[in-house]
Design a protein around this motif. Structure first.
Motif, PDB file in Angstrom:
ATOM      1  N   TYR A 114      11.760  57.420 113.037  1.00 43.01           N
ATOM      2  CA  TYR A 114      11.994  58.864 113.108  1.00 43.01           C
ATOM      3  C   TYR A 114      11.371  59.491 114.356  1.00 43.01           C
ATOM      4  O   TYR A 114      11.883  60.486 114.885  1.00 43.01           O
ATOM      5  N   GLN A 115      10.290  58.920 114.844  1.00 45.06           N
ATOM      6  CA  GLN A 115       9.696  59.411 116.095  1.00 45.06           C
ATOM      7  C   GLN A 115      10.663  59.211 117.265  1.00 45.06           C
ATOM      8  O   GLN A 115      10.821  60.089 118.116  1.00 45.06           O
ATOM      9  N   ILE A 116      11.297  58.051 117.285  1.00 40.39           N
ATOM     10  CA  ILE A 116      12.266  57.761 118.350  1.00 40.39           C
ATOM     11  C   ILE A 116      13.475  58.691 118.234  1.00 40.39           C
ATOM     12  O   ILE A 116      13.970  59.226 119.233  1.00 40.39           O
ATOM     13  N   LEU A 117      13.947  58.905 117.001  1.00 45.77           N
ATOM     14  CA  LEU A 117      15.091  59.801 116.780  1.00 45.77           C
ATOM     15  C   LEU A 117      14.757  61.236 117.188  1.00 45.77           C
ATOM     16  O   LEU A 117      15.597  61.953 117.742  1.00 45.77           O
ATOM     17  N   THR A 146      13.931  57.630 102.489  1.00 46.04           N
ATOM     18  CA  THR A 146      12.768  56.736 102.671  1.00 46.04           C
ATOM     19  C   THR A 146      11.486  57.489 102.969  1.00 46.04           C
ATOM     20  O   THR A 146      10.412  56.875 103.004  1.00 46.04           O
ATOM     21  N   ASN A 147      11.584  58.781 103.210  1.00 41.85           N
ATOM     22  CA  ASN A 147      10.399  59.554 103.600  1.00 41.85           C
ATOM     23  C   ASN A 147      10.423  60.905 102.886  1.00 41.85           C
ATOM     24  O   ASN A 147      11.280  61.741 103.160  1.00 41.85           O
ATOM     25  N   GLU A 148       9.491  61.118 101.993  1.00 37.12           N
ATOM     26  CA  GLU A 148       9.473  62.356 101.204  1.00 37.12           C
ATOM     27  C   GLU A 148       9.148  63.585 102.043  1.00 37.12           C
ATOM     28  O   GLU A 148       9.422  64.713 101.636  1.00 37.12           O
ATOM     29  N   LYS A 149       8.603  63.400 103.258  1.00 36.32           N
ATOM     30  CA  LYS A 149       8.279  64.529 104.121  1.00 36.32           C
ATOM     31  C   LYS A 149       9.513  65.077 104.849  1.00 36.32           C
ATOM     32  O   LYS A 149       9.477  66.165 105.425  1.00 36.32           O
ATOM     33  N   ILE A 150      10.595  64.318 104.835  1.00 39.19           N
ATOM     34  CA  ILE A 150      11.809  64.729 105.530  1.00 39.19           C
ATOM     35  C   ILE A 150      12.512  65.829 104.745  1.00 39.19           C
ATOM     36  O   ILE A 150      12.780  65.688 103.539  1.00 39.19           O
TER      37      ILE A 150
END
Length: 499
Positions: A114-117, A146-150
Motif C-alpha cells: 500500500y505504501q508503493i500504491l 487485508t487491512n482494517e485501517k483502509i
C-alpha cells in the motif's frame, strides 16, 4: 503472409542496425540464419525461391517459412523493447510500481504494497494519468479486506470519480474522430465552415460541456487538431479566437506545471497562428513565453524546441522589416549536426525565401540544391502543403535564374502532381497563380500591360488582408513586383501592411 520486407524498410537505418545486433545477441546458435534473412530482405527484391537458395543452398519452403515466423516474433520483441525505451518514462515507472505493489500484496506484505500504491497514486494524480489511476484504485480495492485501517468507502468514491474522468477522456477520443472527419469534408468541399461552432457542437454531443474538466494533454490535442486542419486550407484567421480562448483555460490549469512539454507546444502553435495572421508583435510575445518555459525544469526541453522557436522568431523578423536579423539567426543552422530533419528543412525553405527576397539568388540556389529527395519523400516527412510550397518557390527561382529547361519540367510536373489536390482543398487560387506565372515566363513583356493587370484582377478571389495567409501574399508579391517593376521584398511588406 505478413510482409516482413515492408516492416523492415519502415525502420530507419540506425534501427535496422540495432535489429541485427539484437538478433545476434539473442541467437543461441552460431549458425542462426535470421540475420542473413534480414540482410537479404533489405538488399534486394529477392523472391522466396531466391532467398531459399541463398540461405539453404536449395529449395526448402518449410524451413524458410519457420525462419520467417521466428523473425516476425523477434521483430515484435524488438519493436516492443524499443517502444518501451522511447515511451513516456513516467508511465513505465508507474506500471512497475503497480506490478511491484501487487507482488508484495500477494505475498501478504500489505503495508509495503500500500505504501508503493500510495506513492504511485500521488504521481499519477499530479500528471492526470487516469488509466494508471484506475489500475491503482482497482488494486487497492481488491486487497482492502487485508487491512482494517483502509477506508474502502473513500477509495470507492475516488475510484468512481476517476472512472468519470476516464469516460470524459473516451468521449473526447470520439469527439476527435468526429472533428477530424468533419474537417476532412470541410477541406474537400467549397463551403465555409464555422470551425469554432463545429468544435463546440461536437463536444456537446459527447457531453463535454466544461473544458476545465479536460486534462492538459486533451486541451493540447484539441488545439493541435484545429491548427493542423487550418494549415491544410491556409485558414488561420477563423481559428485564432478559439485557440486563444482555450489557452486561457490552460493558463490556470491545475496540471500546467506538470505538463511542460505540451505547454511549450501550445505556445508555439499560438505564436504560429498569430504569425500567419500577420500579428507579429503578438506572435513574438508568445514566443517569449515559449522561451521562458523552454528554460524551465533545468532546460529539459530546450534543445527539442530551439530550432522551431528560432525559425518562428526569424519569420516574424523578416516580415517586420528586420530581414538581416532573420538571416543572421537562421544561417548557423545550415549543415548543423544533430538537428531534427523536419525542423532543418523548414529552416532551409525559409532561408531560401529570405535570400530570394534579398536578391541573393546564388545563395538561394545553393541551398535549394540540397533538396535532392523525391517529392514523395518530402510529402511523407513534411506533408503535401510544404511540398507544394517548395515546388512553387523553386519554379519562381529558376525563372529568375533563367534556367529554361528546369522551368519547363517543373511546371509540367507541378500540374501533373498537384492540381487535383489543390482543387480538392478549394485552392484554385494557387492553380490560377501558376497559370499567370506561366504566361509571364513565356512572354515577360506582357506582365506590365494593362491587359495583364486586368486579367490578374479578374482571376483571383481576393479576401480581406486580415484573413489572407501571409505565405499566399508572399507568392503574390513576386508577381506584383514583376508587374510594377519594384523590389520584391518591399512589395511584400507593402502588401502585408496594406500600404
Amino acid at each position: 503472409m505478413i510482409n516482413l520486407k515492408e516492416i523492415l524498410i519502415t525502420l530507419p537505418i540506425d534501427k535496422q542496425k540495432e535489429l541485427i545486433t539484437f538478433l545476434e545477441n539473442k541467437n543461441k546458435r552460431k549458425d542462426a540464419k535470421n540475420t542473413q534473412l534480414v540482410k537479404l530482405l533489405l538488399v534486394d527484391n529477392y523472391s522466396s525461391k531466391e532467398i531459399s537458395e541463398k540461405i539453404y543452398g536449395k529449395q526448402n519452403k518449410a524451413a524458410l517459412h519457420a525462419l520467417r515466423k521466428r523473425l516476425f516474433q523477434s521483430l515484435i520483441d524488438f519493436t516492443a523493447n524499443t517502444s518501451m525505451k522511447e515511451e513516456n518514462s513516467l508511465d513505465i515507472q508507474l506500471i512497475k510500481y503497480i506490478i511491484s505493489a501487487r507482488n508484495f500484496l500477494k505475498k501478504g506484505q500489505i503495508k509495503i504494497g500500500y505504501q508503493i500504491l500510495y506513492k504511485a497514486k500521488i504521481i499519477a494524480n499530479e500528471h492526470q494519468l487516469f488509466t494508471i489511476l484506475n489500475e491503482i484504485y482497482h488494486t487497492k480495492i481488491q486487497y482492502a479486506y487485508t487491512n482494517e485501517k483502509i477506508d474502502i468507502d473513500k477509495i470507492i468514491i475516488e475510484f468512481k470519480e476517476n472512472q468519470q474522468q476516464l469516460i470524459i477522456e473516451d468521449n473526447l477520443n470520439i469527439a476527435y474522430s468526429k472533428i477530424r472527419k468533419a474537417l476532412t469534408v470541410y477541406q474537400q468541399q467549397k463551403t465555409i465552415t464555422d470551425i469554432k461552432q463545429l468544435i463546440n457542437n461536437t463536444l456537446i454531443e459527447q457531453n463535454i460541456t466544461n473544458l476545465n474538466l479536460l486534462s492538459f494533454k486533451s486541451l493540447y490535442q484539441i488545439i493541435q487538431i484545429i491548427s493542423i486542419s487550418s494549415s491544410q486550407k491556409f485558414d488561420y484567421y477563423n481559428i485564432e479566437s478559439f485557440i486563444i480562448d482555450t489557452y486561457q483555460i490552460i493558463r490556470n490549469h491545475k496540471s500546467k506545471d506538470k505538463q511542460l512539454y505540451f505547454h511549450i507546444e501550445i505556445l508555439y502553435l499560438i505564436a504560429n497562428i498569430l504569425f500567419r495572421n500577420k500579428k507579429f508583435n503578438n506572435s513574438l510575445e508568445y514566443l517569449e513565453f515559449m522561451h521562458f518555459y523552454m528554460k524551465e525544469s533545468n532546460q529539459k526541453y530546450f534543445k527539442d524546441f530551439t530550432a522551431k522557436h528560432d525559425l518562428l522568431v526569424a519569420l516574424n523578423q523578416n516580415y517586420s522589416e528586420k530581414q538581416g536579423k532573420a538571416i543572421f539567426l537562421l544561417e548557423p543552422y545550415i549543415n548543423k549536426k544533430n538537428i531534427d530533419i523536419v525542423a532543418q528543412l523548414d529552416i532551409y525553405l525559409s532561408l531560401i525565401v529570405f535570400y530570394y527576397q534579398n536578391k541573393s539568388l546564388e545563395k538561394a540556389q545553393k541551398l535549394i540544391a540540397t533538396f535532392y529527395h523525391t517529392d514523395k519523400w518530402y510529402i511523407e516527412k513534411l506533408g503535401i502543403i510544404w511540398t507544394i510550397k517548395k515546388n512553387l518557390i523553386e519554379i519562381l527561382l529558376q525563372i529568375d535564374l533563367g534556367n529554361v529547361d528546369l522551368v519547363d519540367s517543373r511546371l509540367k510536373s507541378f500540374k501533373r502532381n498537384y492540381f487535383k489536390h489543390l482543387k480538392e482543398i478549394n485552392q484554385e487560387n494557387v492553380i490560377t497563380y501558376l497559370k499567370l506565372i506561366e504566361i509571364y515566363y513565356k512572354n515577360p513583356k506582357i506582365v506590365t500591360t494593362e491587359e495583364f493587370s486586368n486579367k490578374v484582377e479578374a482571376s483571383f478571389n481576393f479576401i480581406d488582408k486580415e484573413k489572407e495567409d501571409i505565405f499566399m501574399m508572399s507568392f503574390f508579391a513576386w508577381l506584383k513586383a514583376k508587374m510594377t517593376k519594384q523590389d520584391i521584398y518591399l512589395v511584400t511588406l507593402d502588401l502585408i501592411n496594406n500600404k
